[in-house]
Motif scaffolding. Sequence first.
Motif, PDB file in Angstrom:
ATOM      1  N   THR A  67       0.999  -1.122  -0.020  1.00  0.00           N
ATOM      2  CA  THR A  67      -0.114   0.015  -0.023  1.00  0.00           C
ATOM      3  C   THR A  67       0.777   1.249  -0.066  1.00  0.00           C
ATOM      4  N   GLY A  68       0.240   2.190  -0.563  1.00  0.00           N
ATOM      5  CA  GLY A  68       1.223   3.602  -0.539  1.00  0.00           C
ATOM      6  C   GLY A  68       2.186   3.779  -1.624  1.00  0.00           C
ATOM      7  N   ASP A  69       3.038   4.789  -1.240  1.00  0.00           N
ATOM      8  CA  ASP A  69       4.294   5.017  -2.336  1.00  0.00           C
ATOM      9  C   ASP A  69       5.388   4.244  -2.176  1.00  0.00           C
ATOM     10  N   ALA A  70       5.792   3.347  -3.175  1.00  0.00           N
ATOM     11  CA  ALA A  70       6.949   2.457  -3.246  1.00  0.00           C
ATOM     12  C   ALA A  70       7.948   3.191  -2.777  1.00  0.00           C
ATOM     13  N   ALA A  71       8.625   4.141  -3.133  1.00  0.00           N
ATOM     14  CA  ALA A  71       9.692   4.630  -2.693  1.00  0.00           C
ATOM     15  C   ALA A  71       9.657   5.157  -0.900  1.00  0.00           C
ATOM     16  N   VAL A  72       8.427   5.744  -0.473  1.00  0.00           N
ATOM     17  CA  VAL A  72       8.393   5.921   0.727  1.00  0.00           C
ATOM     18  C   VAL A  72       8.458   4.472   1.626  1.00  0.00           C
ATOM     19  N   ASN A  73       7.984   3.561   1.003  1.00  0.00           N
ATOM     20  CA  ASN A  73       7.659   2.186   1.701  1.00  0.00           C
ATOM     21  C   ASN A  73       9.105   1.559   1.590  1.00  0.00           C
ATOM     22  N   GLU A  99      12.053   3.297   1.745  1.00  0.00           N
ATOM     23  CA  GLU A  99      12.699   4.020   2.914  1.00  0.00           C
ATOM     24  C   GLU A  99      12.410   3.444   4.261  1.00  0.00           C
ATOM     25  N   LEU A 100      11.115   3.156   4.664  1.00  0.00           N
ATOM     26  CA  LEU A 100      10.599   2.868   5.859  1.00  0.00           C
ATOM     27  C   LEU A 100      11.061   1.533   6.218  1.00  0.00           C
ATOM     28  N   ALA A 101      11.040   0.399   5.123  1.00  0.00           N
ATOM     29  CA  ALA A 101      11.688  -0.770   5.321  1.00  0.00           C
ATOM     30  C   ALA A 101      13.224  -0.806   5.718  1.00  0.00           C
ATOM     31  N   LYS A 102      13.729   0.187   5.140  1.00  0.00           N
ATOM     32  CA  LYS A 102      15.268   0.382   5.509  1.00  0.00           C
ATOM     33  C   LYS A 102      15.497   0.861   6.889  1.00  0.00           C
ATOM     34  N   ASN A 103      14.623   2.072   7.175  1.00  0.00           N
ATOM     35  CA  ASN A 103      14.673   2.650   8.500  1.00  0.00           C
ATOM     36  C   ASN A 103      14.343   1.403   9.518  1.00  0.00           C
ATOM     37  N   ARG A 104      13.346   0.611   9.304  1.00  0.00           N
ATOM     38  CA  ARG A 104      13.006  -0.513  10.354  1.00  0.00           C
ATOM     39  C   ARG A 104      14.042  -1.282  10.353  1.00  0.00           C
ATOM     40  N   ALA A 105      14.802  -1.756   9.233  1.00  0.00           N
ATOM     41  CA  ALA A 105      15.956  -2.741   9.548  1.00  0.00           C
ATOM     42  C   ALA A 105      17.218  -1.946  10.264  1.00  0.00           C
ATOM     43  N   GLN A 106      17.393  -0.695  10.040  1.00  0.00           N
ATOM     44  CA  GLN A 106      18.513  -0.107  10.736  1.00  0.00           C
ATOM     45  C   GLN A 106      18.063  -0.022  12.235  1.00  0.00           C
ATOM     46  N   MET A 107      16.764   0.034  12.582  1.00  0.00           N
ATOM     47  CA  MET A 107      16.351   0.160  13.959  1.00  0.00           C
ATOM     48  C   MET A 107      16.608  -1.156  14.525  1.00  0.00           C
ATOM     49  N   VAL A 108      16.461  -2.288  13.914  1.00  0.00           N
ATOM     50  CA  VAL A 108      16.591  -3.625  14.434  1.00  0.00           C
ATOM     51  C   VAL A 108      18.194  -3.711  14.411  1.00  0.00           C
ATOM     52  N   ARG A 109      19.080  -3.256  13.447  1.00  0.00           N
ATOM     53  CA  ARG A 109      20.508  -3.417  13.572  1.00  0.00           C
ATOM     54  C   ARG A 109      20.895  -2.643  14.815  1.00  0.00           C
ATOM     55  N   ASP A 110      20.531  -1.421  15.085  1.00  0.00           N
ATOM     56  CA  ASP A 110      20.704  -0.551  16.266  1.00  0.00           C
ATOM     57  C   ASP A 110      20.472  -1.342  17.586  1.00  0.00           C
ATOM     58  N   VAL A 111      19.457  -2.047  17.689  1.00  0.00           N
ATOM     59  CA  VAL A 111      18.979  -2.764  18.811  1.00  0.00           C
ATOM     60  C   VAL A 111      20.089  -3.908  19.047  1.00  0.00           C
ATOM     61  N   LEU A 112      20.577  -4.661  17.893  1.00  0.00           N
ATOM     62  CA  LEU A 112      21.460  -5.633  18.109  1.00  0.00           C
ATOM     63  C   LEU A 112      22.845  -4.970  18.340  1.00  0.00           C
ATOM     64  N   THR A 113      23.256  -4.088  17.978  1.00  0.00           N
ATOM     65  CA  THR A 113      24.659  -3.386  18.260  1.00  0.00           C
ATOM     66  C   THR A 113      24.436  -2.820  19.724  1.00  0.00           C
ATOM     67  N   GLY A 114      23.291  -2.218  20.180  1.00  0.00           N
ATOM     68  CA  GLY A 114      23.190  -1.899  21.592  1.00  0.00           C
ATOM     69  C   GLY A 114      23.098  -3.172  22.551  1.00  0.00           C
ATOM     70  N   LEU A 115      22.884  -4.173  22.096  1.00  0.00           N
ATOM     71  CA  LEU A 115      22.964  -5.452  23.042  1.00  0.00           C
ATOM     72  C   LEU A 115      24.308  -5.998  22.889  1.00  0.00           C
TER      73      LEU A 115
END
Length: 183
Positions: free
Chosen positions: A126-132, A134-150
């Motif tokens: 759903t929605g704009d593919a380019a925005v989606n 970028e959001l998928a990339k931000n989500r993956a980076q968030m998970v990466r940041d949690v891993l490095t934080g651990l």
Amino acid sequence: MNNDDSQQNFALGFLVALIALVIMFVIGIAFWHKGLGAATVQAKPAVAVSAPAAPGGAVQVTEVTETVTVVIPDGASIRVVGGVVNFYFATGSADLAPGAAEALALVIKGVEGGRKAVVSGFHDATGDAAVNEELAKNRAQMVRDVLTGLGVPAEKIDLQKPAVTAGSGNNAEARRVEVKLVD
């Protein structure tokens, strides 16, 4: 006559106590259901879950023989199946569901054993593919940041953009980040 009064008093007391017990039981059930409104836990076989961090920053990992699925009403959830940690996200959000650190215990243990964590982000259709994307990339980076934080070294985490970033399944299942261990 005194004997009849004592029997009546006993029966009346017993009845009042029974009614109070039933009322307390109903109230307890209501509170229990209300407490589960925030998170639902389902048990299925085989996954590891971590304990809180030990003094000195080390992460203790405890083996548990069940998969835990935490479902949060706004759509964010975590599911660990077959060694793959899937983080599901609410529409338009990169916020992780509570329990992210616990769900990543299996990944942390694998990295400590010499494996590498591969993190991939997907989005719904759903929605704009380019925005989606970028959001998928931000989500993956968030998970990466949690891993490095651990405590997982950054060089042990590989962010990979999947060939097809639109996830499979319904929209709620498509909005996810997968974390897999590779040799």
